[in-house]
Design an enzyme around this catalytic site. Structure first.
Site, short mmCIF file in Angstrom:
data_model
loop_
_atom_site.label_atom_id
_atom_site.label_comp_id
_atom_site.label_asym_id
_atom_site.label_seq_id
_atom_site.Cartn_x
_atom_site.Cartn_y
_atom_site.Cartn_z
N LYS A 104 -4.18 -0.21 -16.29
CA LYS A 104 -4.07 -0.91 -17.41
C LYS A 104 -3.08 -1.86 -17.73
CE LYS A 104 -5.42 2.98 -19.41
NZ LYS A 104 -6.05 3.49 -18.08
N SER A 143 16.73 -31.17 -22.81
CA SER A 143 17.86 -30.54 -22.18
C SER A 143 19.24 -30.32 -23.19
CB SER A 143 18.45 -31.37 -20.88
OG SER A 143 19.69 -31.06 -20.43
N LYS A 168 16.57 -36.26 -21.29
CA LYS A 168 15.31 -35.18 -20.60
C LYS A 168 14.21 -35.04 -21.66
CE LYS A 168 15.74 -33.61 -17.29
NZ LYS A 168 16.34 -32.54 -16.73
N GLU A 173 5.46 -26.01 -16.25
CA GLU A 173 6.13 -25.31 -15.17
C GLU A 173 5.71 -23.92 -15.36
OE1 GLU A 173 10.23 -27.60 -14.56
OE2 GLU A 173 9.62 -27.75 -16.51
N THR A 188 -4.17 -38.19 -0.26
CA THR A 188 -4.33 -37.05 0.63
C THR A 188 -3.16 -36.87 1.33
OG1 THR A 188 -5.11 -38.31 2.52
CG2 THR A 188 -6.88 -37.64 1.02
N HIS A 189 -2.70 -35.43 1.42
CA HIS A 189 -1.28 -35.26 2.15
C HIS A 189 -0.09 -35.77 1.27
CE1 HIS A 189 -3.25 -34.67 6.17
NE2 HIS A 189 -4.16 -35.51 5.43
N SER A 225 0.49 7.16 -22.16
CA SER A 225 -0.04 5.82 -21.90
C SER A 225 -0.19 5.19 -23.22
CB SER A 225 -1.23 5.67 -20.80
OG SER A 225 -1.95 6.65 -21.42
N ASN A 272 11.48 -32.26 -20.79
CA ASN A 272 11.03 -31.62 -19.71
C ASN A 272 9.41 -30.83 -19.61
OD1 ASN A 272 13.44 -31.83 -18.39
ND2 ASN A 272 14.32 -30.04 -19.67
N GLN A 303 -4.15 5.41 -14.26
CA GLN A 303 -3.54 5.08 -15.55
C GLN A 303 -2.89 3.71 -15.38
OE1 GLN A 303 -2.34 7.93 -18.61
NE2 GLN A 303 -0.41 7.33 -18.03
N1 ARG Z 1 -4.72 8.05 -20.06
C1 ARG Z 1 -5.40 8.26 -18.95
C2 ARG Z 1 -5.76 6.80 -18.03
O1 ARG Z 1 -5.36 5.82 -18.53
C3 ARG Z 1 -6.74 8.70 -19.24
C4 ARG Z 1 -7.37 9.75 -18.43
C5 ARG Z 1 -7.00 10.95 -18.25
N2 ARG Z 1 -7.62 12.00 -17.75
C6 ARG Z 1 -6.99 13.08 -17.12
N3 ARG Z 1 -7.80 14.02 -16.76
N4 ARG Z 1 -5.76 13.17 -17.30
O2 ARG Z 1 -6.12 7.06 -16.92
#
Ligand code: ARG
Length: 460
Positions: A325, A277, A283, A290, A155-156, A23, A285, A322
């Site tokens: 994130k 454009s 144009k 958007e 409204t609407h 990760s 834009n 994991q």
């Molecule tokens: N990279 C892991 C995560 O983001 C860290 C925790 C990992 N823990 C483990 N026991 N493998 O969740």
């Protein structure tokens, strides 16, 4: 990188499995929080005599040098590291020798990652909140500039009653003010340190979790170690707050798109926030608006992804977590970029009050005021409403508007009509008479703007 957990196995992963498992490419962005957390951990261990003070000092110095080397680019992340926690520990041990291996006493990556993410999001919230305040400030300034520009309120998406553009814009300001409040609430619940939960069951060492939490600026600690490592509610809460903010931005963006169309032409966006454009020379834009509208779906997707990741997980830590994130970081980056572009786009847009007023002058948006006029003269509102409807129908059939209908015609409908009628149904009067608190009348709009300004500048 060699595996710090090698022992039970030799740690030699299949290369593809190793890449799949790693990760570092996304969690490296939490390096500052990871290192700060580790410094506090070393201090806490030393305070309890678990670590020798000299060892704690060596660890702290090593971690500090890693932090500054990462900041100035002397040290770069090793893509073969498993994650940010392993990377930092490994570099530390390379730099200060075996003492570095003592840092991971009485903790686990499970509580470490839960800590890092809370700390990271706490920092993010400060940053995003400042950006939302900048947007509220831009909205309030435009509202002040346009406090007497009259346009149809819809409204609407049908012309309903006249409002001022200042009032319309302030409505968005109120939404963003609540978004700030939601983030503040999420931060308050996030203010709980999970570190010391260790893998899941706590530790046999006599640690001081509260000291470590306070060194890191947390108000309290998690009271159940299994919850401490399993909880991602704080991220979900924030993603839902971010989703709501994006939804508000998206509604606003949608209006910006049609306000800037030739059909409306209530506003003209600054060139810096529009594109041309490649084929149609005329144009201009509203791409930024958007894109904000388009990116809203992404952030909803991030929220759904994390909810779905968590829904079937047994306690406590599972590697599925994991995945939290990337979803969280994507939402953070997306909202942050949208705010960066939206606030100046609103600040620099030019309004075209004549076009707004022209639109307000058609569509009988003063018909409610006509009914109110009759009610004030003694007719029950329902009867006044019906009669006003008939007068509108008469105007439509005769291709005229309420303001231009002669008094004699009005009086044929009801003898209650007198000369003062025309003043009462003028658009300016329609707006100025709406004196109820929170209404579109000038005093209320001034109070709204003042409120928004205070939210935008809490320190003043
Ligand atoms: N990279 C892991 C995560 O983001 C860290 C925790 C990992 N823990 C483990 N026991 N493998 O969740």
């Amino acid at each position: 990188m060699a595996k710090l957990w090698a022992g039970r196995t030799d740690g030699a992963l299949d290369q593809t499995a190793d890449d799949f498992n790693s990760s570092i490419r996304f969690d490296s962005r939490m390096y500052r929080q990871d290192i700060t957390g580790s410094i506090a951990h070393a201090k806490m261990l030393a305070s309890r005599g678990i670590l020798d003070p000299a060892d704690a000092e060596a660890i702290t110095a090593g971690l500090t040098s890693i932090l500054s080397d990462l900041e100035d680019g002397t040290l770069t992340f090793d893509p073969s590291a498993e994650d940010i926690h392993m990377f930092v520990e490994q570099v530390l041990t390379e730099r200060i020798g075996d003492v570095g291996k003592k840092l991971h006493t009485a903790r686990s990556r499970n509580d470490q990652v839960a800590l890092d993410l809370r700390m990271y999001l706490r920092d993010v919230c400060a940053d995003i909140s400042a950006k939302i305040r900048a947007l509220i400030d831009a909205v309030a300034d435009q509202a002040a500039l346009n406090r007497s520009a009259i346009l149809p309120g819809y409204t609407h998406l049908q012309r309903a009653q006249p409002v001022t553009f200042g009032h319309h814009l302030s409505a968005y300001g109120m939404m963003f003010a609540r978004d700030l409040g939601r983030i503040r609430d999420a931060v308050a619940r996030m203010d709980v340190s999970p570190i010391g939960s260790c893998a899941l069951a706590g530790t046999t060492y006599d640690t001081d979790r509260r000291l470590e939490a306070s060194l890191l600026g947390f108000g309290s600690i998690s009271l159940n170690s299994m919850d401490g490592v399993s909880d991602r509610d704080f991220a979900l809460e924030l993603l839902s707050a971010f989703s709501i903010t994006m939804m508000h931005l998206s509604r606003f963006a949608e209006e910006v798109v049609f306000w800037s169309s030739w059909e409306f032409k209530f506003i003209e966006l600054d060139d810096a926030y529009t594109t041309g454009s490649s084929i149609m020379p005329q144009k201009k834009n509203p791409d930024m608006a958007e894109l904000v509208r388009g990116k809203t779906g992404r952030v909803y997707g991030d929220l759904m992804a994390l909810l779905t990741t968590l829904k079937g997980l047994p306690l406590a830590y599972n590697k599925d977590m994991q995945e939290d994130k990337e979803a969280v970081f994507d939402a953070v980056d997306t909202l942050s970029m949208c705010l960066d572009v939206f606030a100046p786009m609103i600040r620099t847009m030019r309004t075209l009050p004549d076009n707004m007023r022209n639109a307000a002058g058609r569509g009988f948006i003063n018909a409610t005021d006509l009914a109110d006029y009759l009610t004030k003269k003694g007719l029950p509102f329902r009867s006044a409403y019906k009669l006003s409807g008939e007068i509108v129908a008469h105007c439509i059939a005769n291709r005229t508007v309420l303001e231009d209908l002669p008094l004699s015609v009005y009086r044929a409908f009801s003898p209650l009509f007198e000369e003062d009628l025309y003043q009462d149904i003028s658009l300016t009067a329609c707006v100025e008479k709406r004196i109820s608190e929170g209404g579109t009348g000038p005093a209320s709009v001034a109070a709204e703007i003042e409120y928004l300004k205070r939210i935008a500048h809490p320190e003043d």
